[in-house]
Design an enzyme around this catalytic site. Structure first.
Site, PDB file in Angstrom:
ATOM      1  CG  ASP A 355      -1.662   1.305   1.384  1.00  0.00           C
ATOM      2  OD1 ASP A 355      -2.425   1.634   0.471  1.00  0.00           O
ATOM      3  OD2 ASP A 355      -1.482   1.985   2.412  1.00  0.00           O
ATOM      4  CE  LYS A 356       0.161   7.362  -2.682  1.00  0.00           C
ATOM      5  NZ  LYS A 356       0.515   8.367  -1.649  1.00  0.00           N
ATOM      6  CB  THR A 507      -2.229   3.976  -3.799  1.00  0.00           C
ATOM      7  OG1 THR A 507      -2.642   5.146  -3.094  1.00  0.00           O
ATOM      8  CG2 THR A 507      -2.033   4.322  -5.263  1.00  0.00           C
ATOM      9  N   GLY A 508      -5.297   4.125  -3.210  1.00  0.00           N
ATOM     10  CA  GLY A 508      -6.520   4.814  -3.581  1.00  0.00           C
ATOM     11  C   GLY A 508      -6.249   6.169  -4.196  1.00  0.00           C
ATOM     12  CE  LYS A 535      -5.695   0.197  -1.113  1.00  0.00           C
ATOM     13  NZ  LYS A 535      -5.056   0.775   0.073  1.00  0.00           N
ATOM     14  CG  ASP A 554      -0.919   2.578   6.960  1.00  0.00           C
ATOM     15  OD1 ASP A 554      -1.483   2.499   5.849  1.00  0.00           O
ATOM     16  OD2 ASP A 554      -0.664   3.662   7.508  1.00  0.00           O
ATOM     17  CG  ASP A 558      -4.110  -0.941   3.394  1.00  0.00           C
ATOM     18  OD1 ASP A 558      -4.416  -0.699   2.215  1.00  0.00           O
ATOM     19  OD2 ASP A 558      -3.437  -0.186   4.097  1.00  0.00           O
TER      20      ASP A 558
END
Length: 672
Positions: A355-356, A507-508, A535, A554, A558
């Site tokens: 995840d970014k 990522t969103g 995701k 995090d 996620d």
């Protein structure tokens, strides 16, 4: 709402069903205390060490204490063996049950004078050592069981219901109904999905969408339960409550993903199943052959020796001891292994999906670019913008203020006004200034000066947020504000590639934001503009291509993907939901911890294989000797010698597992 356990063909084979570490710990220490006098009063042990003991009722020490250890300390194994028989899946628990059962019967027969075998201390040692091994294993067992409860905690307990005449009443969130209008104050969470009917505010939706910047919401826009109004109040008409909310949908995704996870058996169980059949067959054959030769005493003695030697002391410790040591080593390096199988699976991972926001980046915005018009310096526009933004709590405003104050004292603003969703205004030195984004630029109709066009275009191309400084109606400066990339992220990506692991990012955030971060870190595969279900689907898509996927994240968004992945790794500073959904937690917030987990997993697997090879090899050699195949050559093993060999095998496995402590997981300090 609760996640239901996954029931498959192996469900009934879980040898730890209903067990917990505290139960094994308590039984181990009490059994150890009872075993000590059994060992001390054993005639065999006294003969080894050349001492003697004799006191009234000493003959009862073995039968009394041995029976207690067998019945109470050995109960978990006897119960597990019964389950394996019932489920027709013989394995380690049944083999342990047979060994301690035969040892108990032989001990009783010896106490009755039927045989001359000193087995009480061996029986107690068998039970005590197996309790120790299973206690250590259960300490390493940690499934993500609290994710759904953590999700539920995002919904506030109470909501402010706006009644007729504008009266505001606090009510329980569960009392809300579709059509109710609620007040969401600055910093408060939205209690239910709904539509904004009044107010303008930046809404932090990162826990739902992963978007790192607050999103402007005004009348007519939809908001989601659990999101936070950052800078102004909103009035929201409820459109969905309870199980119909988006957050409840994420709960269902987490539950489904956890339920779909394979409950693979530990490798040692498969060895134990094979060993069960081999040991049982060898014991029966031994008894039949020696009885057929007319030597029933030797038949009984050799049969007992075969089963004692086959007792999987080393096999029982081969896996759990490696797991216990590897989890201790990882904890010292800031890596918490929660799932006992996650560490084993990590070695097979060939794709890591990061995840970014908050993982590869810090989740905090910084000013990465400043541009000023002719006649104004960059330091001047930064100081002025910092003064204007000094009273704002917006995350982008804090980024500008932090950068400006780092340069020196700020001018004093004489008045301040926030324009929700557009920007802020203030007076500095008797002149009116404003700072805002594209919405304020459109509203004022101001044009972008030519000297600012080129840098702004560069910033936009990499997805940076662009803010403008207005002096009156004219733009005199511009700023690029971006989510700061973690300095450790580039190293983490590079190390994973060197290990032969593919790296992807999800990522969103918008495509240009994601591509900019990916270019900076050297990531080739990018999923952008994704929702929580995307995701989860992305992980499933990669798995569908035959890839073993580790997900690193995090946020709440996620959680379903963390649960779906072969291994879920949560950044420790993330939400409770992400941490509960993951099998491994990186408490240090350093993505290089992922490479440390891979190294440890591979090293631990090597130790597991070595230990299993030793345990299996020992039985291949020792069982035939115990059966008496070389008795014609004068080579024979008594039950006592078999017990010693069994103990030595356990020591070899334990010492080999201890070598894992030499694995170094610490990351080097990065140069500033």
């Amino acid at each position: 709402m609760q996640a239901q356990p996954h029931h498959d063909g192996h469900a009934g084979h879980d040898k730890h069903a209903g067990h917990d570490p505290e139960m094994f710990r308590r039984r181990f220490w009490i059994s150890l205390a009872l075993t000590a006098p059994l060992v001390v009063t054993s005639h065999m042990v006294m003969g080894w060490f050349g001492y003697s003991l004799d006191f009234p009722a000493m003959a009862w020490v073995g039968p009394v204490l041995g029976t207690i250890v067998f019945a109470w300390g050995g109960w978990p194994f006897l119960q597990g063996g019964f389950r394996e028989v019932r489920d027709r899946r013989p394995g380690m628990m049944l083999l342990i049950s047979m060994a301690i059962g035969v040892a108990y019967v032989a001990s009783l027969a010896t106490s009755a004078g039927w045989f001359d075998m000193d087995f009480w201390w061996e029986l107690a040692a068998l039970v005590t050592i197996m309790l120790l091994g299973h206690w250590q294993e259960m300490k390493a067992v940690g499934q993500a069981r609290g994710a759904l409860a953590a999700l539920a905690e995002l919904i506030p307990d109470e909501a402010e219901l706006i009644g007729d005449g504008g009266t505001i009443t606090s009510v329980g969130t569960g009392e809300l109904a579709v059509g109710d209008i609620v007040l969401v104050r600055p910093g408060g969470r939205v209690p239910a999905d709904g539509e904004v009917v009044e107010g303008d505010a930046g809404v932090d939706e990162s826990m739902i969408t992963g978007e790192s910047r607050p999103v402007a919401r005004r009348a007519g826009d939809r908001v989601v339960a659990g999101t936070v109004a950052t800078d102004s109040s909103l009035r929201v008409r409820v459109s969905a409550v309870g199980d119909d909310t988006a957050l409840a949908g994420i709960q269902r995704l987490v539950a489904d993903a956890q339920a779909s996870s394979s409950r693979a058996q530990v490798l040692a169980d498969r060895f134990a199943a094979l060993l069960f059949y081999a040991a049982t067959g060898a014991a029966l054959l031994t008894f039949a052959v020696w009885a057929g030769l007319g030597d029933v005493d030797t038949a009984v003695t050799n049969t007992v020796t075969v089963l004692v030697i086959a007792c999987p002391h080393a096999l029982g410790l081969a896996i759990p001891l490696v797991i216990a040591i590897s989890t201790a080593v990882s904890a010292r390096a800031g890596i918490l292994v929660k799932d006992r199988l996650a560490l084993e699976r990590m070695r097979t991972v060939d794709t890591v999906l990061f995840d970014k926001t908050g993982t590869l980046t810090k989740g905090a915005h910084v000013v990465t670019g400043i541009a000023a018009t002719a006649g104004t310096t960059e330091d001047e526009v930064l100081a002025l913008a910092g003064a204007v933004e000094s009273d704002s709590e917006h995350p982008l405003a804090r980024a500008i203020t932090a950068r400006a104050t780092a340069k020196g004292p700020l001018p004093e603003a004489t008045w301040f006004r926030a324009r929700a969703g557009r920007g802020v205004e203030a007076g500095v030195g008797g002149v009116d200034y404003a700072v805002g984004g594209p919405a304020l630029l459109r509203e004022t109709g101001a044009g972008v000066p030519g000297e600012l066009a080129a840098p702004i275009e560069r910033w936009r191309s990499r997805g940076a947020a662009v803010l403008y400084l207005f002096r009156g109606p004219a733009v005199v400066g511009a700023f690029a504000v971006e989510d700061e990339v973690r300095p450790e992220a580039r190293s983490a990506v590079g190390e994973l590639k060197e290990m032969g692991v593919q790296v992807a990012m999800i990522t969103g955030d918008a495509r240009q934001v994601a591509d900019g971060v990916a270019r900076e870190l050297g990531i080739d595969r990018v999923y952008a503009d994704v929702l929580p279900e995307d995701k989860d689907a992305a992980v499933a898509e990669l798995q569908g291509q035959g890839l073993a996927v580790a997900m690193v994240g995090d946020g709440v968004n996620d959680a379903p993907a963390l649960a779906r992945a072969d291994v879920g790794l949560a950044i420790g500073a993330g939400t409770d939901v992400a941490i509960e959904s993951a099998g491994v937690v990186l408490a240090s917030n350093d993505p290089r911890g992922v490479t440390a987990v891979v190294r440890l997993s591979r090293a631990a697997y090597r130790k597991m294989v070595q230990n299993l090879a030793w345990a299996a090899g020992y039985n291949v050699v020792a069982i035939p000797l115990a059966a008496g195949v070389l008795a014609w050559a004068g080579i024979d093993l008594s039950p006592a010698v078999g017990a010693v060999l069994m103990s030595l095998s356990t020591i070899v496995v334990a010492l080999n597992a201890q070598l894992l402590r030499r694995v170094r997981l610490e990351r080097p300090v990065l140069a500033p």
